[in-house]
Design a protein around this motif. Sequence first.
Motif, PDB file in Angstrom:
ATOM      1  N   UNK A   1       0.730  -1.068   0.003  1.00  0.00           N
ATOM      2  CA  UNK A   1      -0.021  -0.064   0.116  1.00  0.00           C
ATOM      3  C   UNK A   1       0.830   1.273   0.061  1.00  0.00           C
ATOM      4  N   UNK A   2       0.428   2.219  -0.637  1.00  0.00           N
ATOM      5  CA  UNK A   2       1.055   3.487  -0.595  1.00  0.00           C
ATOM      6  C   UNK A   2       2.313   3.512  -1.087  1.00  0.00           C
ATOM      7  N   UNK A   3       2.926   2.671  -1.994  1.00  0.00           N
ATOM      8  CA  UNK A   3       4.240   2.664  -1.940  1.00  0.00           C
ATOM      9  C   UNK A   3       4.407   2.795  -3.733  1.00  0.00           C
ATOM     10  N   UNK A   4       5.328   3.642  -4.059  1.00  0.00           N
ATOM     11  CA  UNK A   4       5.623   3.704  -5.571  1.00  0.00           C
ATOM     12  C   UNK A   4       6.805   2.875  -6.089  1.00  0.00           C
ATOM     13  N   UNK A   5       6.580   1.959  -6.693  1.00  0.00           N
ATOM     14  CA  UNK A   5       7.373   0.662  -6.914  1.00  0.00           C
ATOM     15  C   UNK A   5       8.534   1.168  -7.616  1.00  0.00           C
ATOM     16  N   UNK A   6       9.971   0.610  -7.243  1.00  0.00           N
ATOM     17  CA  UNK A   6      10.980   0.977  -8.173  1.00  0.00           C
ATOM     18  C   UNK A   6      11.728  -0.460  -8.268  1.00  0.00           C
ATOM     19  N   UNK A   7      11.446  -1.527  -7.487  1.00  0.00           N
ATOM     20  CA  UNK A   7      11.806  -2.924  -7.615  1.00  0.00           C
ATOM     21  C   UNK A   7      11.617  -3.439  -8.976  1.00  0.00           C
ATOM     22  N   UNK A   8      12.471  -4.050  -9.682  1.00  0.00           N
ATOM     23  CA  UNK A   8      12.666  -4.334 -11.056  1.00  0.00           C
ATOM     24  C   UNK A   8      11.279  -5.353 -11.124  1.00  0.00           C
ATOM     25  N   UNK A   9      11.174  -6.423 -10.127  1.00  0.00           N
ATOM     26  CA  UNK A   9      10.468  -7.476 -10.104  1.00  0.00           C
ATOM     27  C   UNK A   9       8.750  -6.994 -10.079  1.00  0.00           C
ATOM     28  N   UNK A  10       8.748  -6.006  -9.311  1.00  0.00           N
ATOM     29  CA  UNK A  10       7.476  -5.455  -9.281  1.00  0.00           C
ATOM     30  C   UNK A  10       6.907  -4.639 -10.362  1.00  0.00           C
ATOM     31  N   UNK A  11       7.960  -3.830 -10.902  1.00  0.00           N
ATOM     32  CA  UNK A  11       7.656  -3.158 -12.193  1.00  0.00           C
ATOM     33  C   UNK A  11       7.545  -4.187 -13.389  1.00  0.00           C
ATOM     34  N   UNK A  12       8.127  -5.464 -13.295  1.00  0.00           N
ATOM     35  CA  UNK A  12       8.000  -6.424 -14.177  1.00  0.00           C
ATOM     36  C   UNK A  12       6.418  -6.981 -14.272  1.00  0.00           C
ATOM     37  N   UNK A  13       5.854  -7.106 -13.189  1.00  0.00           N
ATOM     38  CA  UNK A  13       4.545  -7.494 -13.040  1.00  0.00           C
ATOM     39  C   UNK A  13       3.384  -6.366 -13.678  1.00  0.00           C
ATOM     40  N   UNK A  14       3.819  -5.119 -13.296  1.00  0.00           N
ATOM     41  CA  UNK A  14       3.113  -3.797 -13.998  1.00  0.00           C
ATOM     42  C   UNK A  14       3.403  -3.801 -15.459  1.00  0.00           C
ATOM     43  N   UNK A  15       4.453  -3.986 -15.748  1.00  0.00           N
ATOM     44  CA  UNK A  15       4.677  -3.908 -17.409  1.00  0.00           C
ATOM     45  C   UNK A  15       3.895  -4.968 -17.826  1.00  0.00           C
ATOM     46  N   UNK A  16       3.827  -6.195 -17.502  1.00  0.00           N
ATOM     47  CA  UNK A  16       3.141  -7.336 -18.095  1.00  0.00           C
ATOM     48  C   UNK A  16       1.651  -7.242 -17.996  1.00  0.00           C
ATOM     49  N   UNK A  17       1.035  -6.544 -17.016  1.00  0.00           N
ATOM     50  CA  UNK A  17      -0.344  -6.090 -17.011  1.00  0.00           C
ATOM     51  C   UNK A  17      -0.610  -5.126 -17.930  1.00  0.00           C
ATOM     52  N   UNK A  18       0.135  -4.357 -18.259  1.00  0.00           N
ATOM     53  CA  UNK A  18      -0.216  -3.026 -19.167  1.00  0.00           C
ATOM     54  C   UNK A  18       0.043  -3.513 -20.479  1.00  0.00           C
ATOM     55  N   UNK A  19       0.925  -4.521 -20.689  1.00  0.00           N
ATOM     56  CA  UNK A  19       0.974  -5.205 -22.165  1.00  0.00           C
ATOM     57  C   UNK A  19      -0.338  -5.975 -22.562  1.00  0.00           C
TER      58      UNK A  19
ATOM     59  N   UNK B   1      -3.484   2.510 -17.739  1.00  0.00           N
ATOM     60  CA  UNK B   1      -2.445   2.883 -16.616  1.00  0.00           C
ATOM     61  C   UNK B   1      -3.061   2.857 -15.443  1.00  0.00           C
ATOM     62  N   UNK B   2      -4.154   3.730 -15.474  1.00  0.00           N
ATOM     63  CA  UNK B   2      -5.242   3.841 -14.236  1.00  0.00           C
ATOM     64  C   UNK B   2      -5.725   2.488 -13.701  1.00  0.00           C
ATOM     65  N   UNK B   3      -6.005   1.562 -14.868  1.00  0.00           N
ATOM     66  CA  UNK B   3      -6.453   0.345 -14.247  1.00  0.00           C
ATOM     67  C   UNK B   3      -5.712  -0.691 -13.492  1.00  0.00           C
ATOM     68  N   UNK B   4      -4.405  -0.608 -13.663  1.00  0.00           N
ATOM     69  CA  UNK B   4      -3.290  -1.158 -13.202  1.00  0.00           C
ATOM     70  C   UNK B   4      -3.279  -0.947 -11.453  1.00  0.00           C
TER      71      UNK B   4
END
Length: 243
Positions: free
Chosen positions: A131-149, A162-165
């Motif tokens: 909660x309330x975290x802006x992710x910078x960890x690459x593994x977290x960003x990998x999941x966000x990237x996958x969801x966006x794709x 973007x907002x749906x994620x």
Amino acid sequence: MPPTPQERRAARHQLGAGPGAPAGRRGPSRGHKKPITVDAILDTAFGIVAEEGYEALTMRRVATALETGSSSLYAHVVNKEDLDELMIGRLCAEITLPEPDPARWRPQLIGVCTQLRDQYLRFPGISRAAFAAAPSDLDILRVSEGMLAILLAGGVPPQAAAWAIDSLTLYVNAYSLEVSLAAKRQARAGDGWVVSRDELLTRFAALPDTFPETKRYAAELTAGTVDDRFEFTLNLMLDGLLR
């Protein structure tokens, strides 16, 4: 000011040998115990959460479990928030992302959310760390990237995707936390707050006539499993994305 992600990474790797670099122990234990590494810290932190719940997790508690001082941890982990992100990152690293398929984007996205939910439910309350975290960890960003794709492949406009994620991950976090809290209550013997469906139906039936709809639709209000409700809500959120 809190440290930036770049400063946090620099602090964690200050020994110059990467994430597995050992931090020196102080006092008589030096040289007689396993070195402190990021992986050792994470393994210990996950063990604490699995046994005692996320609320028991502190830097001091991890240090005690490792039989060291807190200063040994700070050679790798800057603070509790940094530990939180590392833990969520490790869970995200285990998520399998599909190759985006325009014809199957909805079940693909629900599948990713379900994997994330299941990862959180392995460790009671750990979704609080997301909660309330802006992710910078690459593994977290990998999941966000996958969801966006996946969303973009399904024809969802970029801004809506973007907002749906944010919305989907917030729901998964909240759902996982609620299930963890309910399980914790259920585990406590004689907890009067845990109410079965039969008892809830009885209570609804006994309501005064000022609650006509609740009495009439008590079966619907109490129907389904938590998994049914989870998938229903995800589908409800996805229904509006293309409009």
